[in-house]
Design a protein around this motif. Structure first.
Motif, PDB file in Angstrom:
ATOM      1  N   LEU A   1       1.051  -1.199   0.340  1.00  0.00           N
ATOM      2  CA  LEU A   1      -0.013   0.005   0.109  1.00  0.00           C
ATOM      3  C   LEU A   1       1.154   1.471  -0.255  1.00  0.00           C
ATOM      4  CD1 LEU A   1      -2.721  -0.620   2.292  1.00  0.00           C
ATOM      5  CD2 LEU A   1      -2.938  -1.079   0.077  1.00  0.00           C
ATOM      6  N   ASP A   2       0.422   1.952  -1.363  1.00  0.00           N
ATOM      7  CA  ASP A   2       1.557   3.432  -0.869  1.00  0.00           C
ATOM      8  C   ASP A   2       0.450   4.195   0.219  1.00  0.00           C
ATOM      9  OD1 ASP A   2       3.069   1.817  -3.454  1.00  0.00           O
ATOM     10  OD2 ASP A   2       1.943   2.583  -4.681  1.00  0.00           O
ATOM     11  N   SER A   3      -0.141   4.394   0.141  1.00  0.00           N
ATOM     12  CA  SER A   3      -0.964   5.739   0.985  1.00  0.00           C
ATOM     13  C   SER A   3      -0.887   4.973   1.984  1.00  0.00           C
ATOM     14  CB  SER A   3      -2.957   5.236   0.156  1.00  0.00           C
ATOM     15  OG  SER A   3      -3.338   4.801   0.703  1.00  0.00           O
ATOM     16  N   GLU A   4      -2.437   5.810   3.232  1.00  0.00           N
ATOM     17  CA  GLU A   4      -2.415   5.037   4.342  1.00  0.00           C
ATOM     18  C   GLU A   4      -2.923   3.996   4.696  1.00  0.00           C
ATOM     19  OE1 GLU A   4      -5.755   6.898   2.906  1.00  0.00           O
ATOM     20  OE2 GLU A   4      -3.640   7.930   3.269  1.00  0.00           O
ATOM     21  N   LEU A   5      -2.700   3.200   6.037  1.00  0.00           N
ATOM     22  CA  LEU A   5      -3.203   1.604   6.014  1.00  0.00           C
ATOM     23  C   LEU A   5      -4.085   2.071   7.050  1.00  0.00           C
ATOM     24  CD1 LEU A   5      -2.872  -0.683   6.290  1.00  0.00           C
ATOM     25  CD2 LEU A   5      -1.708  -1.187   8.146  1.00  0.00           C
ATOM     26  N   ARG A   6      -5.095   1.035   5.905  1.00  0.00           N
ATOM     27  CA  ARG A   6      -6.622   0.700   6.591  1.00  0.00           C
ATOM     28  C   ARG A   6      -7.193  -0.662   7.002  1.00  0.00           C
ATOM     29  NH1 ARG A   6     -10.101   5.069   6.270  1.00  0.00           N
ATOM     30  NH2 ARG A   6      -9.555   7.385   4.740  1.00  0.00           N
ATOM     31  N   CYS A   7      -7.854  -0.834   8.015  1.00  0.00           N
ATOM     32  CA  CYS A   7      -8.248  -1.897   9.066  1.00  0.00           C
ATOM     33  C   CYS A   7      -8.693  -2.306   7.689  1.00  0.00           C
ATOM     34  CB  CYS A   7      -8.565  -1.855  10.228  1.00  0.00           C
ATOM     35  SG  CYS A   7      -9.343  -3.453  10.647  1.00  0.00           S
ATOM     36  N   PRO A   8      -8.436  -3.821   6.876  1.00  0.00           N
ATOM     37  CA  PRO A   8      -9.083  -4.640   6.299  1.00  0.00           C
ATOM     38  C   PRO A   8     -10.802  -4.754   7.088  1.00  0.00           C
ATOM     39  CG  PRO A   8      -7.265  -5.375   6.627  1.00  0.00           C
ATOM     40  CD  PRO A   8      -7.405  -4.488   7.209  1.00  0.00           C
ATOM     41  N   VAL A   9     -10.605  -4.610   8.327  1.00  0.00           N
ATOM     42  CA  VAL A   9     -12.177  -5.044   8.810  1.00  0.00           C
ATOM     43  C   VAL A   9     -13.372  -4.161   9.090  1.00  0.00           C
ATOM     44  CG1 VAL A   9     -13.239  -6.272  10.639  1.00  0.00           C
ATOM     45  CG2 VAL A   9     -11.413  -7.511  10.051  1.00  0.00           C
ATOM     46  N   CYS A  10     -12.425  -3.257   9.652  1.00  0.00           N
ATOM     47  CA  CYS A  10     -13.554  -2.003  10.337  1.00  0.00           C
ATOM     48  C   CYS A  10     -12.839  -0.569   8.956  1.00  0.00           C
ATOM     49  CB  CYS A  10     -13.219  -1.104  11.624  1.00  0.00           C
ATOM     50  SG  CYS A  10     -11.596  -0.574  11.759  1.00  0.00           S
ATOM     51  N   ARG A  11     -11.410  -0.682   8.207  1.00  0.00           N
ATOM     52  CA  ARG A  11     -11.799   0.056   7.268  1.00  0.00           C
ATOM     53  C   ARG A  11     -11.594   1.214   7.959  1.00  0.00           C
ATOM     54  NH1 ARG A  11     -10.096  -1.714   3.273  1.00  0.00           N
ATOM     55  NH2 ARG A  11     -10.207  -0.410   2.077  1.00  0.00           N
ATOM     56  N   GLN A  12     -11.312   1.102   9.382  1.00  0.00           N
ATOM     57  CA  GLN A  12     -10.381   2.121  10.160  1.00  0.00           C
ATOM     58  C   GLN A  12      -8.501   2.873   9.848  1.00  0.00           C
ATOM     59  OE1 GLN A  12     -11.352   2.592  14.299  1.00  0.00           O
ATOM     60  NE2 GLN A  12     -10.100   4.349  14.705  1.00  0.00           N
ATOM     61  N   GLU A  13      -8.385   4.170   9.642  1.00  0.00           N
ATOM     62  CA  GLU A  13      -6.811   4.184   9.129  1.00  0.00           C
ATOM     63  C   GLU A  13      -6.345   4.101  10.527  1.00  0.00           C
ATOM     64  OE1 GLU A  13      -4.467   8.499   7.662  1.00  0.00           O
ATOM     65  OE2 GLU A  13      -6.338   8.148   7.568  1.00  0.00           O
ATOM     66  N   VAL A  14      -4.713   3.654  10.908  1.00  0.00           N
ATOM     67  CA  VAL A  14      -4.173   2.850  11.528  1.00  0.00           C
ATOM     68  C   VAL A  14      -2.904   2.958  11.059  1.00  0.00           C
ATOM     69  CG1 VAL A  14      -6.319   0.996  12.292  1.00  0.00           C
ATOM     70  CG2 VAL A  14      -4.894   0.414  10.902  1.00  0.00           C
ATOM     71  N   ASP A  15      -2.328   3.481  12.184  1.00  0.00           N
ATOM     72  CA  ASP A  15      -0.670   3.447  11.706  1.00  0.00           C
ATOM     73  C   ASP A  15       0.329   1.710  12.376  1.00  0.00           C
ATOM     74  OD1 ASP A  15       1.879   3.931  11.708  1.00  0.00           O
ATOM     75  OD2 ASP A  15       1.833   5.383  12.829  1.00  0.00           O
ATOM     76  N   SER A  16       0.219   1.393  10.919  1.00  0.00           N
ATOM     77  CA  SER A  16       1.257   0.118  11.519  1.00  0.00           C
ATOM     78  C   SER A  16       2.530   0.009  12.303  1.00  0.00           C
ATOM     79  CB  SER A  16       1.264  -0.767  10.532  1.00  0.00           C
ATOM     80  OG  SER A  16       2.045  -0.228   8.906  1.00  0.00           O
ATOM     81  N   SER A  17       3.150   1.044  11.942  1.00  0.00           N
ATOM     82  CA  SER A  17       4.111   1.285  13.123  1.00  0.00           C
ATOM     83  C   SER A  17       4.277   1.480  14.451  1.00  0.00           C
ATOM     84  CB  SER A  17       5.316   2.439  12.542  1.00  0.00           C
ATOM     85  OG  SER A  17       4.378   3.760  12.942  1.00  0.00           O
ATOM     86  N   SER A  18       2.960   1.875  14.819  1.00  0.00           N
ATOM     87  CA  SER A  18       2.681   1.951  16.349  1.00  0.00           C
ATOM     88  C   SER A  18       1.960   1.162  16.780  1.00  0.00           C
ATOM     89  CB  SER A  18       2.437   3.573  16.469  1.00  0.00           C
ATOM     90  OG  SER A  18       0.514   3.274  16.064  1.00  0.00           O
ATOM     91  N   SER A  19       1.905  -0.443  15.857  1.00  0.00           N
ATOM     92  CA  SER A  19       0.895  -1.238  16.283  1.00  0.00           C
ATOM     93  C   SER A  19       1.183  -2.203  16.935  1.00  0.00           C
ATOM     94  CB  SER A  19       0.441  -2.109  15.503  1.00  0.00           C
ATOM     95  OG  SER A  19      -0.388  -1.525  14.329  1.00  0.00           O
ATOM     96  N   PRO A  20       1.163  -2.912  18.775  1.00  0.00           N
ATOM     97  CA  PRO A  20       1.776  -3.954  20.071  1.00  0.00           C
ATOM     98  C   PRO A  20       1.638  -5.185  19.163  1.00  0.00           C
ATOM     99  CG  PRO A  20      -0.409  -2.522  20.838  1.00  0.00           C
ATOM    100  CD  PRO A  20       0.082  -1.829  19.194  1.00  0.00           C
TER     101      PRO A  20
END
Length: 512
Positions: free
Chosen positions: A72-91
């Motif tokens: 993905l070149d743009s922002e990451l969206r959750c495949p389930v709820c389609r909410q914009e998230v930051d994968s780098s800060s995912s614990p």
């Protein structure tokens, strides 16, 4: 899951309740396979491997998030709820990882991975019929294809395999039964062949015996004929030798006279046999008559003559038949134990039964045949008109008899004392030599043959005609005396006993 560990204060850890002390509402309500479905990554649809939690609260495998971020070149969206998230800060979701580790859910120790995305092959593309990973279904060449989790496909295919195995077992059972039938059939064929081989050997032994008898008979006749000829020639030879001896004596006497003087020659000459006596001692010129060797059997006719004799011997034993009074036309009179029938001048009172002929002057034998080989004879004598043969038991006996094989009637007959014919469609004139007084009938039911013979000479049956048919049902011998013609055709038809000659003399009829 066993007994739970206690906290620092000695109380059970929250969420980890001892199963023995847990209340009923705390009992597990799901099975391991169902729990496995609930612990699957939404992307690869496999049990979580190093689960990571996004800001929205949904968890994914670490590898799935990394691959998804790279594509993905743009922002990451959750495949389930389609909410914009930051994968780098995912614990990492440590609790979920511990739960999976504690449950020790089954998994493939060496999962197959996608060649393009290096993700496990967790999906099955129904359209292309191949295994894919989650990214292949979201981003790859299988987008918008119908996909199914591998576990579901596995269960479905297991069911299909079980059904296929069941079908194969059924087919195997049928094949086993078929093989058993084939083996039984083969065994039966071999056994029947052995029995039939024995029958063939036995029949040929009988034929050889009959041929040997005929050979002995022919040789005996030949030797007897030769003995007669040789005896006659021996007698003539003895007579000729006697004449020869007497002529020799006379010659010697005459030669003695030739040496005498004139006086003695004249005196003794008158005392010897006269010239007439000498003439009688000589064999008569032309008295010799050669005897020809005529054995009564031509060389070219030996096989045919022997075949005719053998054919008569191999025929079935003549049937002992009697006539059935219940089928006789009212004009017919039966006698001699129901073996003689003739057409009378006056009709007799008889019950009108379905089996009785009411128009044609016919009568049936009391026995019918539905299989096998049968031979019987009928004495027709000097009757000018008659018919005989067989008829189907179901053929109509009311009204004029339909004399044709198409109507279940096979007959031959004589008309006006001169025309023999077989009643086919059309009728067939028969070139019969002479006027047979006895007719033989040979029925081979299975072969569909009905043959009529001139049976005047028992050892020389002469075929008259053969019907070929596909016989069905029971067949009865039938006799048709034909109309009496005011006494001109009143002679009877006779079923002779097998061991003796028929009685041709008309007898006093007995009332039925």
């Amino acid at each position: 899951m066993g007994r739970c560990r206690a906290g620092r204060d000695g109380a059970p850890w929250r969420g980890e309740v001892d199963q023995e002390e847990a209340p009923p509402w705390m009992a597990w309500q799901v099975s391991v396979p169902e729990l496995e479905d609930r612990l699957q990554c939404p992307i690869c649809l496999e049990v979580f491997k190093e689960p990571m939690m996004l800001q929205c609260g949904h968890s994914y495998c670490k590898g799935c998030l990394v691959n998804l971020s790279h594509h993905l070149d743009s922002e990451l969206r959750c495949p389930v709820c389609r909410q914009e998230v930051d994968s780098s800060s995912s614990p990492p979701n440590v609790s979920l990882a511990r739960v999976i580790e504690a449950l020790q859910l089954p998994g493939d120790p060496e999962p197959k991975v996608c060649q393009h995305h290096r993700n496990p092959l967790s999906l099955f593309c129904e359209r292309d019929q191949e295994l894919i990973c989650g990214l292949c279904g979201l981003l790859g060449s299988h987008q918008h294809h119908r996909v199914t989790p591998v576990s579901t496909v596995y269960s479905r295919m297991k069911e299909e395999l079980a059904a296929l195995i069941s079908d194969l077992k059924q087919e195997q059972k049928k094949v086993d039964e078929h093989i058993a039938k084939l083996v039984n059939n083969r065994t039966r064929i071999v056994n029947e062949s052995d029995v039939f081989s024995w029958v063939i050997r036995r029949e040929f032994q009988e034929l050889h015996h009959l041929v040997d008898e005929e050979k002995a008979r022919c040789l005996e006749g030949l030797e007897g004929h030769t003995r007669g000829l040789v005896a006659s020639l021996d007698m003539q030879l003895e007579q000729a030798k006697g004449t020869q001896e007497r002529l020799g004596q006379a010659e010697r006497v005459l030669e003695q006279f030739s040496n005498e003087s004139h006086y003695e020659f004249i005196r003794k000459y008158h005392s010897t046999a006269s010239r007439a006596e000498l003439q009688q001692a000589r064999p008569l010129e032309g008295a010799f008559s050669p005897i020809s060797f005529k054995p009564g059997l031509h060389q070219a006719d030996i096989k045919l003559t022997v075949w005719k004799r053998l054919f008569r011997k191999v025929l079935p034993a003549p049937e002992s038949l009697k006539l059935d009074p219940a089928t006789a036309h009212p004009l017919l009179e039966l006698s001699k134990g129901n073996t003689v029938v003739q057409c009378g001048l006056l009709a007799q009172r008889r019950a009108s039964q379905p089996e009785r002929f009411d128009y044609s002057t016919c009568v049936l034998a009391s026995r019918g045949f539905s299989c096998g080989r049968h031979y019987w004879e009928v004495v027709v004598g000097s009757k000018s008109d008659w018919r005989l043969g067989v008829i189907k038991g179901t053929a109509s006996r009311k009204g004029r008899l339909s004399k044709s094989p198409e109507n279940g009637v096979w007959l031959i007959g004589l008309k006006e004392g001169r025309v023999y014919e077989a009643f086919g469609c059309p009728r067939v004139p028969l070139p019969v030599a002479g006027h047979p007084h006895r007719i033989g009938v040979y029925l081979h039911y299975e072969r569909g043959e009905l043959t009529f013979f001139d049976a005047d000479r028992p050892d020389d049956l002469r075929p008259l005609y053969t019907f070929q048919a596909d016989f069905q049902g029971k067949l009865y011998p039938i006799l048709d005396t034909c109309w009496h013609e005011k006494g001109g055709n009143a002679l009877p038809l006779v079923l002779p006993p097998p061991s003796g000659p028929a009685h041709l003399t008309p007898t006093q009829p007995t009332k039925l």
